[in-house]
Design a protein around this motif. Structure first.
Motif, PDB file in Angstrom:
ATOM      1  N   TYR A 471       0.794  -1.229   0.003  1.00  0.00           N
ATOM      2  CA  TYR A 471       0.135   0.134  -0.045  1.00  0.00           C
ATOM      3  C   TYR A 471       0.766   1.296  -0.068  1.00  0.00           C
ATOM      4  CZ  TYR A 471      -3.810   3.094   1.494  1.00  0.00           C
ATOM      5  OH  TYR A 471      -4.840   4.069   1.430  1.00  0.00           O
ATOM      6  N   ALA A 472       1.856   1.208   0.554  1.00  0.00           N
ATOM      7  CA  ALA A 472       2.836   2.298   0.719  1.00  0.00           C
ATOM      8  C   ALA A 472       4.484   1.859   0.441  1.00  0.00           C
ATOM      9  CB  ALA A 472       2.766   3.070   2.063  1.00  0.00           C
ATOM     10  N   ALA A 473       4.923   2.526  -0.659  1.00  0.00           N
ATOM     11  CA  ALA A 473       6.271   2.123  -1.323  1.00  0.00           C
ATOM     12  C   ALA A 473       7.478   2.966  -0.174  1.00  0.00           C
ATOM     13  CB  ALA A 473       6.405   2.425  -2.628  1.00  0.00           C
ATOM     14  N   TYR A 474       6.852   3.858   0.076  1.00  0.00           N
ATOM     15  CA  TYR A 474       7.770   4.633   1.121  1.00  0.00           C
ATOM     16  C   TYR A 474       6.844   5.378   2.016  1.00  0.00           C
ATOM     17  CZ  TYR A 474       7.141   8.695  -1.855  1.00  0.00           C
ATOM     18  OH  TYR A 474       6.635   9.752  -2.702  1.00  0.00           O
ATOM     19  N   VAL A 475       7.304   6.099   3.147  1.00  0.00           N
ATOM     20  CA  VAL A 475       6.513   6.697   3.999  1.00  0.00           C
ATOM     21  C   VAL A 475       7.576   8.012   4.330  1.00  0.00           C
ATOM     22  CG1 VAL A 475       5.196   7.128   6.098  1.00  0.00           C
ATOM     23  CG2 VAL A 475       5.057   5.066   4.830  1.00  0.00           C
TER      24      VAL A 475
END
Length: 503
Positions: A471-475
């Protein structure tokens, strides 16, 4: 055409190298034989530069033997121009008998538009210029018509030679490449600063005092197009302050900070993006042990926007001084590069923030980059910056801890990758202090996915969020000040580099 009258009629005009530079007729003086010490000779050069004149115009000066000092002063007209039209601005510098070839072998100083006169001799020089012997040969006054009014630019140069025995050459002393440090820890720095060795108004001593007051552990000297300040920082360094040396290479197509180069390194700036020469000088910065950091890439001043691309960069300055709309543009453009890095599985470009302080009321250390480094040394700080183990804070009051933790206790911090399966639950956690009433935003490759309630007036708080790598490749995290109304986010209080998720 460009005119060069010397007060005695028009002189010849010669093209040198690329079409972006012109060389005017030579200014000659009498032979030095028999000249008494202290004798002076003066020549005056007058000319006109039309709109569209090349970026650099060189005035050759035949310097006889026996000269102790060369002094140059200049003036130019500033006519009224229509609204929205640039007026006249003429920069100036000096090259010695080694010539003006790109690379700067003959470079002796540059003051841009900050000074109306300068001198060079063996034992001293005007700030921005390099002391050293005045050898016989052809020297060059370098004129840089930064902008030219529709009416043209009328200028007058006065060149004065003083004869006599040369003074004792100055032996440069440079600051050490390490400070006492605290071992592996978070260190605060400001790597874009200007003193009176370019267009700043503060001395190195004043800047060092302000850096200490701002809670900084390291700074980087970054004068416009000169390394003349390098030998004037040693007595300001100490166990509590690492002083790195560099330059702000100020081209007509953007500015770039050379961060932490070897002492005495000069990097030329006389080219545009269309000349395909920047790679050569980026390589020079790297060979000299420095980092390549494009500065204020979306600034709106003439010649400030970065147009060389980011293929040679080690980091990018997304926050420059007080937070403004062009910083917001730079931040969003940088975020887009993170998406591209994830998509193409390429190296990513860390973000930095610096004050670009020149004079009062510019605040040194606002903002500042806080970097996790193994020690307070040039190499360790650069390693941390290059790896993105860092965040940007508006002042010493703001401190952050930002982590991502997997289901089995795996953990990663800023600039790192949490290597877990795509469907693994991940807890993202930000601990903040020194940010009263600021909201926390978590941003991923999909955009802003969480905005917190404002932190308490005390300024400390913890925000957590659950996600997965699919869902999130990076944050990454932002702390924003409150806004009065509307959807536009408030000014930044802090910004982290990303944590990457997944294998």
């Amino acid at each position: 055409m460009c005119e060069d009258t010397h007060g005695i009629g028009r002189r010849a005009l010669f093209v040198t190298g690329a079409a972006a530079a012109l060389t005017l007729g030579t200014v000659s003086f009498a032979a030095a034989d028999g000249q008494d010490p202290g004798t002076q000779e003066t020549a005056t050069v007058r000319g006109t530069l039309p709109p569209g004149c090349p970026d650099f115009v060189y005035v050759p000066v035949e310097v006889p033997a026996g000269v102790r000092e060369i002094k140059v002063s200049y003036t130019y007209d500033r006519p009224s121009v229509p609204a929205g039209t640039t007026g006249n601005a003429l920069d100036i510098g000096l090259f010695d008998q080694h010539g003006t070839e790109l690379g700067g072998k003959g470079f002796r100083g540059w003051s841009g538009g900050a000074r109306t006169e300068f001198f060079v001799r063996a034992d001293d020089a005007t700030p921005g210029y390099l002391p050293g012997p005045v050898h016989a040969g052809t020297w060059y006054v370098a004129l840089g018509p930064y902008t030219v009014a529709p009416q043209g630019l009328d200028y007058e140069l006065t060149i004065t030679l003083t004869y006599g025995e040369p003074g004792t050459p100055v032996r440069p002393v440079y600051p050490p490449s390490r400070a006492k440090g605290r071992g592996r820890d978070w260190y605060r720095g400001d790597c874009h600063l200007h003193s009176w060795y370019s267009d700043g108004r503060r001395t190195p001593a004043e800047i060092a005092a302000l850096a200490r007051a701002a809670g900084l552990d390291f700074i980087n000297s970054s004068e416009h197009n000169t390394h003349a300040s390098h030998a004037h920082w040693a007595d300001q360094a100490g166990d509590d302050l690492l002083i790195m040396l560099g330059e702000e290479i100020t081209t007509r197509n953007g500015h770039v900070v050379a961060l932490g180069t070897d002492p005495g390194t000069f990097v030329d700036w006389r080219y545009r993006a269309r000349d395909n020469r920047f790679g050569r000088f980026a390589q020079q910065i790297h060979k000299a042990g420095g980092l390549v950091v494009p500065a204020h890439p979306h600034a709106t001043c003439v010649g400030c926007a970065w147009k060389f691309g980011f293929g040679d960069a080690d980091a990018v300055e997304v926050w420059n001084g007080p937070y403004t709309p062009d910083d917001e543009v730079a931040l969003n453009a940088w975020d887009a590069t993170l998406v591209a890095s994830v998509r193409d599985n390429k190296e990513w470009l860390p973000a930095m923030g610096n004050s670009d302080a020149h004079r009062d009321p510019d605040a040194v250390g606002a903002p500042q980059t806080v970097v996790l480094a193994d020690d307070l040394t040039r190499e360790a700080i650069q390693d941390g910056l290059r790896a993105g183990r860092s965040y940007i804070a508006e002042s010493k009051n703001v401190s952050l801890t930002f982590t991502a933790t997997g289901g089995r206790g795996e953990q990663a911090g800023m600039g790192e990758r949490l290597k877990v399966a795509a469907d693994t639950p991940v807890t993202v956690r930000l601990e903040a202090s020194g940010a009263p009433r600021c909201t926390v935003r978590f941003i991923t490759d999909e955009g802003v996915l969480l905005t917190s309630d404002p932190l308490p007036v005390a300024g400390s708080g913890v925000v957590e969020w659950q996600t997965t790598p699919q869902y999130a490749a990076y944050v990454r995290a932002e702390l924003r000040h409150e806004t009065a109304a509307g959807p536009v986010p408030g000014a930044l209080a802090a910004l982290t580099n990303p944590i990457f998720l997944g294998r």
